[in-house]
Design an enzyme around this catalytic site. Sequence first.
Site, PDB file in Angstrom:
ATOM      1  N   ASP A 109      10.259  -2.301  -2.107  1.00 52.63           N
ATOM      2  CA  ASP A 109      10.817  -1.067  -2.680  1.00 52.63           C
ATOM      3  C   ASP A 109      12.350  -1.091  -2.703  1.00 52.63           C
ATOM      4  OD1 ASP A 109       8.103  -0.431  -2.411  1.00 52.63           O
ATOM      5  OD2 ASP A 109       8.451   0.691  -0.571  1.00 52.63           O
ATOM      6  N   GLU A 140       3.453   5.461  -9.670  1.00 51.32           N
ATOM      7  CA  GLU A 140       4.394   5.762  -8.602  1.00 51.32           C
ATOM      8  C   GLU A 140       5.728   5.070  -8.850  1.00 51.32           C
ATOM      9  OE1 GLU A 140       2.526   4.353  -5.017  1.00 51.32           O
ATOM     10  OE2 GLU A 140       3.094   2.260  -5.359  1.00 51.32           O
ATOM     11  N   HIS A 195       7.718  -1.593  -7.969  1.00 49.83           N
ATOM     12  CA  HIS A 195       8.669  -0.693  -7.311  1.00 49.83           C
ATOM     13  C   HIS A 195      10.099  -1.189  -7.518  1.00 49.83           C
ATOM     14  CE1 HIS A 195       9.017   2.702  -4.318  1.00 49.83           C
ATOM     15  NE2 HIS A 195      10.262   2.433  -4.724  1.00 49.83           N
ATOM     16  N   ARG A 253       6.211  -8.763   0.951  1.00 53.09           N
ATOM     17  CA  ARG A 253       6.745  -8.330  -0.345  1.00 53.09           C
ATOM     18  C   ARG A 253       8.251  -8.603  -0.299  1.00 53.09           C
ATOM     19  NH1 ARG A 253       4.595  -2.287  -1.000  1.00 53.09           N
ATOM     20  NH2 ARG A 253       5.156  -2.225   1.213  1.00 53.09           N
TER      21      ARG A 253
END
Length: 334
Positions: A37, A214, A278, A312
């Site tokens: 993110d 999202e 993201h 990630r």
Amino acid sequence: MNPSLRFALPALLALLTPMAQAAPPFSDTAVLSQRADPHATLHSDGYYYFVATVPEYDRIELRRAKTIDTLSKANAQVIWRAHARGEMSRNIWAPELHHIDGKWYIYFTAGRSDAPFDVRLYVLENSAANPLTGKWIERGQLKTGWEIFALDATTFTHAGVRYLAWTQRAAGSKEHATNIYIAKMAGPLKLDGKATLLSRPEYKWETTGHKVNEAPAVIIRHGRVFMTYSASATDANYCLGLLSAPAGANLLDAAVWKKSPLPVFKSNPAASKFGPGHNAFTTTPDGKTDIMLYHARNYRDIKGEALLDPNRHTRARAVTWRADGTPDFGAPGQ
């Protein structure tokens, strides 16, 4: 050959070489391991300020560097830690740093010790010129108008108006599906008016594993407002969708927004990059090249719950623009 021409020829050829042949600052590069993110703010002091979700979900780190590719060498300073219990004590996700009216604000997602996944939006504030100094003050929950699962807030200004875009379940819904909403802001700490639903998961690529829209991110170019968002479960199915609206339109009118029927950025097995999403946008220091930060894994198969897998990794790539003014994000890892 005339001697004067012989010496002048190299310089002349350099001038005639098409600019399109110049290499971009990078095509797709690794930035930070185990940081999801990602969000980077290029400030007027010439530094990129970077925040992201850490694997432990228990703190917010901030670092800065003069270039995107040197962020990995920058010192990571912990500027805030989760509470031991109660509000803001679990699942600290998706921080974003914004400089608004002379102060720094971090918008982030957090759950409670008694309900870790019942997350809401929260805000930190710092009035120092350098956000690595000064005191970060908790400004509490950013209320969206209804109390239910909410996350991934971003803020942007357009035509003199500040907006918040975020992710939330529909009011009163028992379905575990998340949508994208937008609303005007009355300053950096609260909304001004009701939210508008912009997008809900409807296509197969938005509903694989989980029904997810999202993590909105906004870039305004070529007379249009573009909003990327992430879809599906946070495994190899994770990908980016795209909404767009005319720059002169009323952004609170859902009818002006157009949704791409296909993902615009998805897993690329050829480069071993899976679940890209993201994202956030910034530019090169000269402002001439748009940069997209995103996270992805280097493998497809995950053991157990995807949210517990720490790998990630933050990556960055230059955004190119098609002749019709729409963004071309290419493929991760290439």
